[in-house]
Design a protein around this motif. Structure first.
Motif, mmCIF file in Angstrom:
data_model
loop_
_atom_site.group_PDB
_atom_site.id
_atom_site.type_symbol
_atom_site.label_atom_id
_atom_site.label_comp_id
_atom_site.label_asym_id
_atom_site.label_seq_id
_atom_site.Cartn_x
_atom_site.Cartn_y
_atom_site.Cartn_z
ATOM 1 N N ARG A 1 -43.246 -11.612 -12.192
ATOM 2 C CA ARG A 1 -43.313 -11.402 -10.642
ATOM 3 C C ARG A 1 -43.545 -12.514 -9.877
ATOM 4 O O ARG A 1 -42.843 -12.609 -8.759
ATOM 5 N N GLU A 2 -44.364 -13.493 -10.324
ATOM 6 C CA GLU A 2 -44.506 -14.600 -9.514
ATOM 7 C C GLU A 2 -43.063 -15.360 -9.390
ATOM 8 O O GLU A 2 -42.830 -16.125 -8.438
ATOM 9 N N ALA A 3 -42.443 -15.512 -10.668
ATOM 10 C CA ALA A 3 -41.140 -16.187 -10.344
ATOM 11 C C ALA A 3 -40.067 -15.693 -9.713
ATOM 12 O O ALA A 3 -39.349 -16.017 -8.929
ATOM 13 N N GLU B 1 -35.116 -18.524 -11.079
ATOM 14 C CA GLU B 1 -34.910 -19.551 -9.981
ATOM 15 C C GLU B 1 -33.542 -19.755 -9.604
ATOM 16 O O GLU B 1 -33.105 -19.644 -8.248
ATOM 17 N N ARG C 1 -40.945 -13.483 -7.085
ATOM 18 C CA ARG C 1 -41.455 -14.028 -5.453
ATOM 19 C C ARG C 1 -41.006 -15.463 -5.240
ATOM 20 O O ARG C 1 -40.703 -15.694 -3.973
ATOM 21 N N ARG C 2 -41.169 -16.529 -6.113
ATOM 22 C CA ARG C 2 -40.732 -17.689 -5.829
ATOM 23 C C ARG C 2 -39.339 -18.066 -5.270
ATOM 24 O O ARG C 2 -39.049 -18.798 -4.785
ATOM 25 N N PRO D 1 -47.510 -10.880 -14.630
ATOM 26 C CA PRO D 1 -47.637 -11.572 -13.799
ATOM 27 C C PRO D 1 -46.807 -13.025 -13.460
ATOM 28 O O PRO D 1 -46.112 -13.365 -12.414
ATOM 29 N N PRO D 2 -46.374 -13.575 -14.636
ATOM 30 C CA PRO D 2 -45.729 -14.716 -14.448
ATOM 31 C C PRO D 2 -44.378 -14.383 -13.865
ATOM 32 O O PRO D 2 -43.480 -15.004 -13.343
#
Length: 275
Positions: free
Chosen positions: A234-236, A194, A238-239, A231-232
Motif C-alpha cells: 500500500r505504501e509503495a 515505482e 501511495r509513493r 502495508p508495504p
C-alpha cells in the motif's frame, strides 16, 4: 471506525457475489463505504442506465468496471466479437462513471501453445481499443494475473509485463491494476510499482490463502486470513502517486455464504487495521 478512515475504500461487487446490486449498494450506504467496483454481468442484469442511477442516487462513486479483455484469440470472427464486446464494455464504463475498465487479457486459444503470439495479439487489439476508450473518457487497466492463470485467463503474469505493453500508449488511455492477490509474490514488485507511477489505474486487495481450493479462482481471502503483508505494498502504491480508491475484491465460497453485513463489517475492520 471513522468516515475519514474509509474515505477511499471501495467494495468490489464480487465480494458480495450472492447479493443483488441494490443489496450491495444498500450495504455500502449502511456502512458508510463511498465507492463500489462493479461487474458487467450483474450491472447488465439490473440495466446499465438503472445501475448508474442507483449508484449515483445513493451518493456512491464507481471505482472500476470489471471486466473487459479476452483479446488473445487467433480466430478473425472471435477477434471481431471481442472488439465489439470491449467497445460495449467501454460504453458501459462511461455511462456508469467508472474511471477505468479492468482488462483480463485472456489465455491461450484452444489448442495453442503459442504464448508469444497470444501476447502480440493483446498489443494489436489494445491498439484498436485504446483510442476509442480515450474518446469515451475511460482508461483501460491491464491486470496481470498470477502465473497459475496464464494458460486460461491472462498471458500477462507480472506487473512488469503489463507495463511493457502499456508504456507505448498515453497514460490516459492505458494503465495497470495492482492486485495484491496476483502480484504479492513478485521479487520485482516494488521496483515495478515505482516504475508504474501514474499508470496505476486501480488498486485491489485481498489475501492469499493456503491451501488453495480445488477451484483456484476461489482462493482469495479476507485480509489477515492469509500470507500477504499489505502495508508495504500500500505504501509503495501511495509513493508512486496513486490517490484513488482501494477495492476489496474477494472470490471465496465461505465469504460468499456469510451474511453481507458481517462481511462488510469485517472488511472495514481488516482494512483499517491491516491495509
Amino acid at each position: 471506525m471513522t468516515a475519514n478512515g474509509i474515505a477511499q475504500l471501495s467494495l468490489n461487487q464480487k465480494t458480495l457475489n450472492r447479493y443483488s446490486l441494490p443489496a450491495a449498494v444498500a450495504e455500502c450506504v449502511r456502512a458508510g463505504i463511498p465507492a463500489m467496483g462493479l461487474w458487467r454481468e450483474p450491472v447488465q442484469q439490473h440495466g446499465v442506465t438503472e445501475a448508474a442511477e442507483l449508484v449515483r442516487s445513493n451518493g456512491l462513486r464507481v471505482s472500476s468496471l470489471c471486466r473487459g479483455g479476452f483479446l488473445t484469440t487467433d480466430s478473425p470472427e472471435e477477434r471481431a466479437a471481442a472488439l465489439r464486446d470491449n467497445r460495449l464494455a467501454i460504453d458501459e464504463a462511461a455511462q456508469l462513471g467508472a474511471p477505468c475498465l479492468v482488462l483480463v487479457v485472456g489465455g491461450l486459444p484452444n489448442g495453442s501453445k503459442d504464448l508469444a503470439g497470444a501476447r502480440r495479439r493483446v498489443v494489436d487489439t489494445l491498439a484498436e481499443l485504446a483510442p476509442y476508450a480515450e474518446r469515451r473518457g475511460v482508461r483501460l487497466a491491464l491486470e496481470a494475473l498470477h502465473p497459475m492463470y496464464c494458460a486460461d485467463r491472462a498471458v500477462l503474469s507480472t506487473l512488469e509485463q503489463a507495463l511493457d505493453i502499456a508504456d507505448p500508449f498515453p497514460e490516459n488511455q492505458v494503465g495497470v491494476v495492482v492486485d495484491t492477490f496476483h502480484v504479492w509474490w513478485d521479487p520485482k514488485l516494488f521496483e515495478q510499482i515505482e516504475r508504474a507511477g501514474s499508470r496505476i489505474a486501480s488498486f485491489q486487495v485481498c489475501d492469499w490463502l493456503t491451501p488453495l481450493p480445488a477451484d483456484v479462482l476461489l482462493g482469495r481471502g479476507m485480509m489477515g486470513d492469509g500470507h500477504i503483508d499489505f502495508p508495504p505494498i500500500r505504501e509503495a502504491v501511495r509513493r508512486a502517486g496513486y490517490t484513488g480508491d482501494t477495492e476489496v475484491e474477494i472470490f471465496n465460497d465461505e465469504v460468499w455464504a456469510t451474511p453481507a453485513d458481517k462481511v462488510v463489517d469485517t472488511m472495514i475492520e481488516r482494512y483499517l487495521h491491516l491495509v
